[in-house]
Design a protein around this motif. Structure first.
Motif, PDB file in Angstrom:
ATOM      1  N   THR A 137      40.837  29.968  38.856  1.00  0.00           N
ATOM      2  CA  THR A 137      41.302  31.291  38.422  1.00  0.00           C
ATOM      3  C   THR A 137      41.419  31.395  36.904  1.00  0.00           C
ATOM      4  O   THR A 137      41.151  32.454  36.328  1.00  0.00           O
ATOM      5  CB  THR A 137      42.645  31.622  39.123  1.00  0.00           C
ATOM      6  N   VAL A 138      41.814  30.313  36.245  1.00  0.00           N
ATOM      7  CA  VAL A 138      41.907  30.358  34.775  1.00  0.00           C
ATOM      8  C   VAL A 138      40.542  30.735  34.188  1.00  0.00           C
ATOM      9  O   VAL A 138      40.438  31.611  33.320  1.00  0.00           O
ATOM     10  CB  VAL A 138      42.418  29.022  34.202  1.00  0.00           C
ATOM     11  N   TYR A 139      39.480  30.112  34.711  1.00  0.00           N
ATOM     12  CA  TYR A 139      38.144  30.442  34.179  1.00  0.00           C
ATOM     13  C   TYR A 139      37.742  31.858  34.559  1.00  0.00           C
ATOM     14  O   TYR A 139      37.163  32.586  33.754  1.00  0.00           O
ATOM     15  CB  TYR A 139      37.107  29.409  34.658  1.00  0.00           C
ATOM     16  N   GLN A 140      38.044  32.243  35.788  1.00  0.00           N
ATOM     17  CA  GLN A 140      37.661  33.599  36.226  1.00  0.00           C
ATOM     18  C   GLN A 140      38.311  34.646  35.313  1.00  0.00           C
ATOM     19  O   GLN A 140      37.638  35.517  34.763  1.00  0.00           O
ATOM     20  CB  GLN A 140      38.085  33.777  37.701  1.00  0.00           C
ATOM     21  N   GLU A 141      39.624  34.524  35.138  1.00  0.00           N
ATOM     22  CA  GLU A 141      40.360  35.530  34.335  1.00  0.00           C
ATOM     23  C   GLU A 141      39.934  35.484  32.873  1.00  0.00           C
ATOM     24  O   GLU A 141      39.858  36.503  32.205  1.00  0.00           O
ATOM     25  CB  GLU A 141      41.861  35.246  34.416  1.00  0.00           C
ATOM     26  N   SER A 142      39.675  34.282  32.368  1.00  0.00           N
ATOM     27  CA  SER A 142      39.312  34.146  30.958  1.00  0.00           C
ATOM     28  C   SER A 142      37.965  34.814  30.692  1.00  0.00           C
ATOM     29  O   SER A 142      37.841  35.661  29.788  1.00  0.00           O
ATOM     30  CB  SER A 142      39.205  32.668  30.579  1.00  0.00           C
ATOM     31  N   PHE A 143      36.964  34.435  31.472  1.00  0.00           N
ATOM     32  CA  PHE A 143      35.622  34.935  31.178  1.00  0.00           C
ATOM     33  C   PHE A 143      35.439  36.397  31.593  1.00  0.00           C
ATOM     34  O   PHE A 143      34.634  37.108  30.970  1.00  0.00           O
ATOM     35  CB  PHE A 143      34.560  34.009  31.788  1.00  0.00           C
ATOM     36  N   ALA A 144      36.183  36.847  32.605  1.00  0.00           N
ATOM     37  CA  ALA A 144      36.091  38.269  32.982  1.00  0.00           C
ATOM     38  C   ALA A 144      36.580  39.131  31.812  1.00  0.00           C
ATOM     39  O   ALA A 144      36.066  40.230  31.569  1.00  0.00           O
ATOM     40  CB  ALA A 144      36.922  38.539  34.238  1.00  0.00           C
ATOM     41  N   HIS A 145      37.535  38.611  31.068  1.00  0.00           N
ATOM     42  CA  HIS A 145      38.088  39.332  29.910  1.00  0.00           C
ATOM     43  C   HIS A 145      36.990  39.586  28.858  1.00  0.00           C
ATOM     44  O   HIS A 145      36.997  40.600  28.169  1.00  0.00           O
ATOM     45  CB  HIS A 145      39.227  38.491  29.325  1.00  0.00           C
ATOM     46  N   CYS A 146      36.048  38.648  28.777  1.00  0.00           N
ATOM     47  CA  CYS A 146      34.961  38.779  27.782  1.00  0.00           C
ATOM     48  C   CYS A 146      33.884  39.759  28.226  1.00  0.00           C
ATOM     49  O   CYS A 146      32.941  40.022  27.472  1.00  0.00           O
ATOM     50  CB  CYS A 146      34.295  37.421  27.535  1.00  0.00           C
ATOM     51  N   LEU A 147      34.008  40.263  29.463  1.00  0.00           N
ATOM     52  CA  LEU A 147      32.976  41.182  29.970  1.00  0.00           C
ATOM     53  C   LEU A 147      33.502  42.607  30.089  1.00  0.00           C
ATOM     54  O   LEU A 147      32.778  43.508  30.529  1.00  0.00           O
ATOM     55  CB  LEU A 147      32.489  40.708  31.355  1.00  0.00           C
ATOM     56  N   GLU A 148      34.770  42.797  29.722  1.00  0.00           N
ATOM     57  CA  GLU A 148      35.340  44.143  29.833  1.00  0.00           C
ATOM     58  C   GLU A 148      34.606  45.103  28.891  1.00  0.00           C
ATOM     59  O   GLU A 148      33.989  44.671  27.910  1.00  0.00           O
ATOM     60  CB  GLU A 148      36.840  44.101  29.514  1.00  0.00           C
ATOM     61  N   GLU A 149      34.731  46.390  29.215  1.00  0.00           N
ATOM     62  CA  GLU A 149      33.912  47.388  28.517  1.00  0.00           C
ATOM     63  C   GLU A 149      33.988  47.352  26.998  1.00  0.00           C
ATOM     64  O   GLU A 149      32.990  47.514  26.314  1.00  0.00           O
ATOM     65  CB  GLU A 149      34.271  48.779  29.023  1.00  0.00           C
ATOM     66  N   ASP A 150      35.196  47.146  26.480  1.00  0.00           N
ATOM     67  CA  ASP A 150      35.352  47.191  25.025  1.00  0.00           C
ATOM     68  C   ASP A 150      35.069  45.845  24.349  1.00  0.00           C
ATOM     69  O   ASP A 150      35.276  45.695  23.146  1.00  0.00           O
ATOM     70  CB  ASP A 150      36.764  47.675  24.664  1.00  0.00           C
ATOM     71  N   SER A 151      34.552  44.865  25.111  1.00  0.00           N
ATOM     72  CA  SER A 151      34.309  43.550  24.496  1.00  0.00           C
ATOM     73  C   SER A 151      33.047  43.572  23.636  1.00  0.00           C
ATOM     74  O   SER A 151      32.140  44.371  23.866  1.00  0.00           O
ATOM     75  CB  SER A 151      34.199  42.475  25.580  1.00  0.00           C
ATOM     76  N   LYS A 152      33.011  42.652  22.661  1.00  0.00           N
ATOM     77  CA  LYS A 152      31.843  42.581  21.768  1.00  0.00           C
ATOM     78  C   LYS A 152      31.134  41.233  21.929  1.00  0.00           C
ATOM     79  O   LYS A 152      30.579  40.688  20.973  1.00  0.00           O
ATOM     80  CB  LYS A 152      32.302  42.739  20.305  1.00  0.00           C
ATOM     81  N   GLY A 168      31.849  38.189  42.498  1.00  0.00           N
ATOM     82  CA  GLY A 168      31.799  37.212  43.599  1.00  0.00           C
ATOM     83  C   GLY A 168      32.751  36.049  43.338  1.00  0.00           C
ATOM     84  O   GLY A 168      33.464  35.599  44.243  1.00  0.00           O
ATOM     85  N   PHE A 169      32.800  35.595  42.085  1.00  0.00           N
ATOM     86  CA  PHE A 169      33.690  34.482  41.743  1.00  0.00           C
ATOM     87  C   PHE A 169      35.156  34.945  41.845  1.00  0.00           C
ATOM     88  O   PHE A 169      36.024  34.186  42.272  1.00  0.00           O
ATOM     89  CB  PHE A 169      33.359  33.928  40.351  1.00  0.00           C
ATOM     90  N   ALA A 170      35.388  36.206  41.499  1.00  0.00           N
ATOM     91  CA  ALA A 170      36.758  36.758  41.609  1.00  0.00           C
ATOM     92  C   ALA A 170      37.184  36.780  43.079  1.00  0.00           C
ATOM     93  O   ALA A 170      38.327  36.436  43.417  1.00  0.00           O
ATOM     94  CB  ALA A 170      36.809  38.163  41.017  1.00  0.00           C
ATOM     95  N   GLU A 171      36.248  37.149  43.965  1.00  0.00           N
ATOM     96  CA  GLU A 171      36.587  37.211  45.400  1.00  0.00           C
ATOM     97  C   GLU A 171      36.848  35.808  45.953  1.00  0.00           C
ATOM     98  O   GLU A 171      37.754  35.616  46.762  1.00  0.00           O
ATOM     99  CB  GLU A 171      35.458  37.897  46.175  1.00  0.00           C
ATOM    100  N   TYR A 172      36.049  34.860  45.478  1.00  0.00           N
ATOM    101  CA  TYR A 172      36.242  33.463  45.906  1.00  0.00           C
ATOM    102  C   TYR A 172      37.635  32.962  45.446  1.00  0.00           C
ATOM    103  O   TYR A 172      38.374  32.341  46.222  1.00  0.00           O
ATOM    104  CB  TYR A 172      35.080  32.645  45.341  1.00  0.00           C
ATOM    105  N   CYS A 173      38.017  33.287  44.209  1.00  0.00           N
ATOM    106  CA  CYS A 173      39.357  32.887  43.706  1.00  0.00           C
ATOM    107  C   CYS A 173      40.453  33.538  44.535  1.00  0.00           C
ATOM    108  O   CYS A 173      41.488  32.925  44.815  1.00  0.00           O
ATOM    109  CB  CYS A 173      39.524  33.283  42.236  1.00  0.00           C
ATOM    110  N   ASN A 174      40.198  34.764  44.936  1.00  0.00           N
ATOM    111  CA  ASN A 174      41.181  35.461  45.752  1.00  0.00           C
ATOM    112  C   ASN A 174      41.324  34.802  47.126  1.00  0.00           C
ATOM    113  O   ASN A 174      42.429  34.687  47.657  1.00  0.00           O
ATOM    114  CB  ASN A 174      40.767  36.933  45.894  1.00  0.00           C
ATOM    115  N   SER A 175      40.210  34.333  47.672  1.00  0.00           N
ATOM    116  CA  SER A 175      40.273  33.628  48.965  1.00  0.00           C
ATOM    117  C   SER A 175      41.060  32.329  48.809  1.00  0.00           C
ATOM    118  O   SER A 175      41.856  31.968  49.685  1.00  0.00           O
ATOM    119  CB  SER A 175      38.867  33.280  49.473  1.00  0.00           C
ATOM    120  N   LEU A 176      40.858  31.639  47.676  1.00  0.00           N
ATOM    121  CA  LEU A 176      41.627  30.405  47.443  1.00  0.00           C
ATOM    122  C   LEU A 176      43.121  30.734  47.327  1.00  0.00           C
ATOM    123  O   LEU A 176      43.969  30.005  47.841  1.00  0.00           O
ATOM    124  CB  LEU A 176      41.158  29.705  46.163  1.00  0.00           C
TER     125      LEU A 176
END
Ligand SMILES: Cc1ncc(CN)c(N)n1
Length: 217
Positions: A137-152, A168-176
């Motif tokens: 989850t640390v990696y999921q949340e970290s890297f998802a932050h870099c893909l948000e709309e206002d990211s550069k 898909g990785f977010a859903e897998y983390c949610n299952s865990l």
């Protein structure tokens, strides 16, 4: 339970998921040598992650119910890790990083040793699955932050961010997380205490891991 912990340990969680390296990727001002350091060190980490996942799989197979699907969820993680290892090799050659020459830094060695300690049959499934959920989850949340709309985020780093930041990785983390919460609901007070301490250790190791790319050890 995981929700309570995330609230209670918010500061540390934010420290692990919004590290300055992640901010630098997201703001488009990452120092490429820091990125390369992270890449080489993480390759070593993911190789040490293989026996850890295998041990969680064995615990799930022994302790979970067929209808709960734990084994299938963890097998999904094994498959993701297999892809991750191939991706690291490809990405390293793209950036001119020689994976065979990488020496694990102290923080990485300590994190890998911690992972190894969790593979012991004496470590309960509840504790191991909490660690697994937190690490992914640390990696999921970290890297998802870099893909948000206002990211550069620079185009050449988008694929890296997609690897862990995708839906898909977010859903897998949610299952865990659901497995961890179900296990915690039925756990003894002692197992809950150990699982919470393990969750905190993962967050601390993740912060130290990011720190390596900024010249930490
Ligand atoms: C340090 C670290 N933490 C988590 C992940 C995600 N598997 C990773 N590759 N590296």
């Amino acid at each position: 339970m995981t929700e309570t912990w995330l609230r209670k340990h918010r500061l540390l969680y934010v420290g692990a998921t919004r590290h300055s390296l992640i901010h630098a990727i997201r703001d488009g001002n990452i120092d490429i040598s820091a990125f390369k350091t992270w890449l080489g060190q993480d390759y070593i980490f993911v190789r040490a992650f293989v026996p850890f996942i295998a041990s969680v799989l064995i615990k799930a197979w022994k302790e979970s119910n067929d209808r709960d699907n734990d084994v299938e969820v963890i097998l999904g993680g094994v498959s993701a890790l297999n892809d991750e290892i191939s991706w690291f090799k490809k990405e390293a050659s793209k950036w001119g990083v020689q994976l065979s020459n990488i020496v694990p830094q102290k923080a990485n060695q300590e994190y890998c040793r911690f992972l190894e300690s969790l593979t012991s049959p004496e470590v309960e499934y509840t504790v191991a699955i909490v660690a697994f959920w937190a690490i992914e989850t640390v990696y999921q949340e970290s890297f998802a932050h870099c893909l948000e709309e206002d990211s550069k985020t620079a185009p050449e780093l988008k694929e890296t961010c997609q690897r862990w930041g995708n839906q898909g990785f977010a859903e897998y983390c949610n299952s865990l997380r659901k497995i961890a919460d179900r296990q915690l609901e039925n756990a003894s007070d002692d197992a809950i205490t150990k699982a919470e301490a393990t969750f905190l250790q993962v967050l601390e190791y993740e912060v130290e891991f990011w720190n390596m790319s900024h010249g930490g050890t």
